[in-house]
Write a protein that holds these residues in place. Structure first.
Motif, PDB file in Angstrom:
ATOM      1  N   ILE A 108      52.491  13.196  11.440  1.00 21.04           N
ATOM      2  CA  ILE A 108      53.277  12.098  10.871  1.00 21.04           C
ATOM      3  C   ILE A 108      53.420  12.244   9.358  1.00 21.04           C
ATOM      4  CG2 ILE A 108      53.259   9.606  10.426  1.00 21.04           C
ATOM      5  CD1 ILE A 108      52.000   9.278  13.219  1.00 21.04           C
ATOM      6  N   LEU A 109      52.338  12.596   8.679  1.00 20.70           N
ATOM      7  CA  LEU A 109      52.385  12.697   7.223  1.00 20.70           C
ATOM      8  C   LEU A 109      53.105  13.960   6.749  1.00 20.70           C
ATOM      9  CD1 LEU A 109      48.843  11.439   6.126  1.00 20.70           C
ATOM     10  CD2 LEU A 109      50.975  10.155   6.417  1.00 20.70           C
ATOM     11  N   ASN A 110      53.161  14.976   7.595  1.00 16.89           N
ATOM     12  CA  ASN A 110      53.843  16.217   7.234  1.00 16.89           C
ATOM     13  C   ASN A 110      54.767  16.635   8.370  1.00 16.89           C
ATOM     14  OD1 ASN A 110      54.680  18.550   6.010  1.00 16.89           O
ATOM     15  ND2 ASN A 110      52.704  19.605   6.139  1.00 16.89           N
ATOM     16  N   PRO A 111      55.867  15.905   8.561  1.00 23.31           N
ATOM     17  CA  PRO A 111      56.727  16.161   9.723  1.00 23.31           C
ATOM     18  C   PRO A 111      57.437  17.507   9.686  1.00 23.31           C
ATOM     19  CG  PRO A 111      57.753  14.590   8.230  1.00 23.31           C
ATOM     20  CD  PRO A 111      56.357  14.787   7.745  1.00 23.31           C
ATOM     21  N   GLN A 112      57.487  18.158   8.529  1.00 29.46           N
ATOM     22  CA  GLN A 112      58.141  19.451   8.440  1.00 29.46           C
ATOM     23  C   GLN A 112      57.214  20.620   8.771  1.00 29.46           C
ATOM     24  OE1 GLN A 112      61.202  18.519   8.747  1.00 29.46           O
ATOM     25  NE2 GLN A 112      61.895  20.073   7.329  1.00 29.46           N
ATOM     26  N   ALA A 113      55.936  20.333   8.956  1.00 34.74           N
ATOM     27  CA  ALA A 113      54.994  21.402   9.264  1.00 34.74           C
ATOM     28  C   ALA A 113      55.281  22.005  10.631  1.00 34.74           C
ATOM     29  CB  ALA A 113      53.564  20.865   9.226  1.00 34.74           C
ATOM     30  N   SER A 114      54.961  23.276  10.786  1.00 34.86           N
ATOM     31  CA  SER A 114      55.128  23.937  12.075  1.00 34.86           C
ATOM     32  C   SER A 114      54.184  23.326  13.101  1.00 34.86           C
ATOM     33  CB  SER A 114      54.827  25.437  11.958  1.00 34.86           C
ATOM     34  OG  SER A 114      55.732  26.055  11.074  1.00 34.86           O
ATOM     35  N   PRO A 115      54.603  23.224  14.352  1.00 37.19           N
ATOM     36  CA  PRO A 115      53.702  22.722  15.394  1.00 37.19           C
ATOM     37  C   PRO A 115      52.433  23.563  15.467  1.00 37.19           C
ATOM     38  CG  PRO A 115      55.953  22.903  16.217  1.00 37.19           C
ATOM     39  CD  PRO A 115      55.937  23.577  14.881  1.00 37.19           C
ATOM     40  N   PRO A 116      51.295  22.944  15.706  1.00 39.69           N
ATOM     41  CA  PRO A 116      50.051  23.722  15.809  1.00 39.69           C
ATOM     42  C   PRO A 116      50.078  24.638  17.016  1.00 39.69           C
ATOM     43  CG  PRO A 116      49.697  21.461  16.521  1.00 39.69           C
ATOM     44  CD  PRO A 116      51.068  21.504  15.935  1.00 39.69           C
ATOM     45  N   ARG A 117      49.413  25.774  16.898  1.00 37.38           N
ATOM     46  CA  ARG A 117      49.290  26.673  18.043  1.00 37.38           C
ATOM     47  C   ARG A 117      48.409  26.023  19.100  1.00 37.38           C
ATOM     48  NH1 ARG A 117      47.352  32.370  15.910  1.00 37.38           N
ATOM     49  NH2 ARG A 117      45.630  31.047  15.202  1.00 37.38           N
ATOM     50  N   LEU A 118      48.582  26.430  20.340  1.00 35.95           N
ATOM     51  CA  LEU A 118      47.786  25.868  21.420  1.00 35.95           C
ATOM     52  C   LEU A 118      46.301  26.093  21.172  1.00 35.95           C
ATOM     53  CD1 LEU A 118      47.708  24.425  24.117  1.00 35.95           C
ATOM     54  CD2 LEU A 118      47.983  26.634  25.246  1.00 35.95           C
ATOM     55  N   SER A 119      45.933  27.278  20.702  1.00 40.75           N
ATOM     56  CA  SER A 119      44.526  27.570  20.447  1.00 40.75           C
ATOM     57  C   SER A 119      43.952  26.677  19.351  1.00 40.75           C
ATOM     58  CB  SER A 119      44.355  29.040  20.065  1.00 40.75           C
ATOM     59  OG  SER A 119      45.144  29.364  18.927  1.00 40.75           O
ATOM     60  N   ASP A 120      44.801  26.190  18.426  1.00 40.19           N
ATOM     61  CA  ASP A 120      44.329  25.303  17.365  1.00 40.19           C
ATOM     62  C   ASP A 120      43.945  23.928  17.896  1.00 40.19           C
ATOM     63  OD1 ASP A 120      44.731  27.270  15.468  1.00 40.19           O
ATOM     64  OD2 ASP A 120      46.773  26.603  14.993  1.00 40.19           O
ATOM     65  N   MET A 121      44.487  23.555  19.045  1.00 40.83           N
ATOM     66  CA  MET A 121      44.217  22.234  19.600  1.00 40.83           C
ATOM     67  C   MET A 121      43.080  22.252  20.618  1.00 40.83           C
ATOM     68  SD  MET A 121      48.071  20.632  19.910  1.00 40.83           S
ATOM     69  CE  MET A 121      48.826  22.060  20.704  1.00 40.83           C
ATOM     70  N   LEU A 122      42.480  23.427  20.804  1.00 38.21           N
ATOM     71  CA  LEU A 122      41.314  23.578  21.662  1.00 38.21           C
ATOM     72  C   LEU A 122      40.127  24.003  20.805  1.00 38.21           C
ATOM     73  CD1 LEU A 122      43.091  25.501  24.562  1.00 38.21           C
ATOM     74  CD2 LEU A 122      42.341  23.108  24.629  1.00 38.21           C
ATOM     75  N   SER A 123      38.949  23.935  21.357  1.00 35.77           N
ATOM     76  CA  SER A 123      37.763  24.323  20.602  1.00 35.77           C
ATOM     77  C   SER A 123      37.788  25.819  20.292  1.00 35.77           C
ATOM     78  CB  SER A 123      36.489  23.989  21.399  1.00 35.77           C
ATOM     79  OG  SER A 123      36.410  22.599  21.644  1.00 35.77           O
ATOM     80  N   TRP A 124      37.077  26.191  19.231  1.00 34.12           N
ATOM     81  CA  TRP A 124      37.015  27.591  18.827  1.00 34.12           C
ATOM     82  C   TRP A 124      36.461  28.431  19.980  1.00 34.12           C
ATOM     83  CZ3 TRP A 124      33.651  31.613  18.361  1.00 34.12           C
ATOM     84  CH2 TRP A 124      34.067  32.689  17.558  1.00 34.12           C
ATOM     85  N   ARG A 310      60.703  17.615  14.002  1.00 31.13           N
ATOM     86  CA  ARG A 310      60.924  18.162  12.662  1.00 31.13           C
ATOM     87  C   ARG A 310      62.372  18.587  12.535  1.00 31.13           C
ATOM     88  NH1 ARG A 310      59.527  24.072  13.163  1.00 31.13           N
ATOM     89  NH2 ARG A 310      58.823  24.153  10.996  1.00 31.13           N
ATOM     90  N   GLN A 311      62.869  18.658  11.324  1.00 29.64           N
ATOM     91  CA  GLN A 311      64.269  18.972  11.105  1.00 29.64           C
ATOM     92  C   GLN A 311      64.563  20.424  11.439  1.00 29.64           C
ATOM     93  OE1 GLN A 311      66.527  16.595  10.391  1.00 29.64           O
ATOM     94  NE2 GLN A 311      64.754  15.253  10.643  1.00 29.64           N
ATOM     95  N   ALA A 312      65.775  20.676  11.922  1.00 25.45           N
ATOM     96  CA  ALA A 312      66.153  22.024  12.353  1.00 25.45           C
ATOM     97  C   ALA A 312      66.172  23.001  11.199  1.00 25.45           C
ATOM     98  CB  ALA A 312      67.519  22.000  13.034  1.00 25.45           C
TER      99      ALA A 312
END
Length: 323
Positions: A108-124, A310-312
């Motif tokens: 929300i605070l950085n809507p232009q940021a690239s979507p996180p990778r799937l591995s980033d949303m899981l534990s190390w 995010r914007q195109a």
């Protein structure tokens, strides 16, 4: 205490911005800046939060969590585009999932940021498996392999089968509903039963990731045609139909793929649904399933849904190709 825990997560995810944590809305109003960026609250305070967003703070985005029925919050999200995150709070957890709160704050605070990778949303240390099906035959092979790898990851047989069904629905949307020609006309959605062979530029990516606690399925298509209204309208309409008739299939219009019965299937298949769209460029749809939750108990838990756009003009998320 719960509020303080949530505030700490929000503070960390925001880059250590100031996060007031107040029980009394009147007291909170006193300490807010003139243009607050984000308000997180329980569904019990939903009406007041919506009022503030509409009448007091035009800059305000909303994150709402609930340990009860999500229907009212989802209906509110359908009407209020600044409510982008509805977080289901499992009653046995001490607070809403910290990673979900952090994800919402960051996006929300950085809507232009690239979507996180799937591995980033899981534990190390998580493992991610990837498929790029070009044809209907390769789609079916990928679905079968999802069931196999879900079982290897510790999912019970019925859950592995359900994840296979979810993979099939995600790929049907990505392969049949998403592709359009140069004039923006759908290429394959007129007949979802036909066998197709996609062009190189149309091939989606399906990922399965697991860290031993969760299994995640993610479909990525290079078109970015899924709209916020379609997600929330499809879910709320489907839930209303299911509650009213005892069977959503009897009354739902399924002609629009993910915007009809398919979106309800995707939402109810996991504990958390994340949709991240760059219009005309890419769509990521990710579903998370908690391996430690009993399947019977899972059906009664509130499910989360997040929609970020995010914007195109932003750079494509090509780092996703690395898994």
């Amino acid at each position: 205490m719960v509020g303080q825990r949530i505030a700490r997560v929000m503070c960390a995810a925001s880059g250590l911005m100031e996060i007031p944590c107040v029980d009394d809305p009147a007291e909170l109003h006193k300490v807010l800046s003139k243009r607050p960026l984000l308000l997180g609250c329980d569904a019990a305070d939903l009406d007041l939060a919506l009022e503030w967003a509409a009448e007091r703070y035009t800059s305000l985005n909303l994150v709402v969590w609930t340990s009860g029925n999500t229907a009212a919050v989802l209906r509110a999200a359908l009407q209020e585009p600044r409510l982008s995150s509805v977080i289901g709070w499992p009653s046995f957890e001490s607070m809403p999932r910290p990673w979900e709160i952090a994800l919402s704050v960051r996006r929300i605070l950085n809507p232009q940021a690239s979507p996180p990778r799937l591995s980033d949303m899981l534990s190390w240390g998580a493992t991610v498996v990837k498929w790029r099906p070009r044809s209907s035959e390769e789609r079916d092979r990928a679905v079968s392999e999802v069931c196999h790898w879900a079982s290897r990851a510790g999912a019970q047989a019925r859950i592995a089968e359900r994840l296979g069904e979810l993979a099939h629905e995600l790929l049907m949307n990505a392969m049949y509903d998403a592709p359009v020609d140069r004039r923006g006309r759908p290429r394959y959605s007129h007949d979802r039963r036909q066998n197709i062979v996609l062009d190189d530029s149309e091939i989606p990516t399906l990922r399965l990731g697991t860290d031993g606690e969760r299994i995640a399925l993610q479909a990525h298509d290079p078109f970015g045609r899924l709209r916020r209204h379609d997600v929330f309208e499809g879910i709320t309409r489907g839930l209303s139909a299911r509650e009213g008739s005892g069977g959503a299939e009897q009354v739902l219009d399924t002609s629009r793929g993910g915007a009809g019965l398919g979106m309800l299937k995707i939402y109810t298949a996991g504990a958390v649904l994340l949709v991240d769209v760059t219009p005309s460029s890419s769509t990521f749809v990710t579903s998370f399933y908690d391996l430690d939750v009993n399947p019977r108990e899972f059906r009664s838990l509130p499910a989360s849904v997040h929609f970020f756009e995010r914007q195109a003009s932003a750079a494509p998320a090509d780092e996703q190709s690395a898994g």
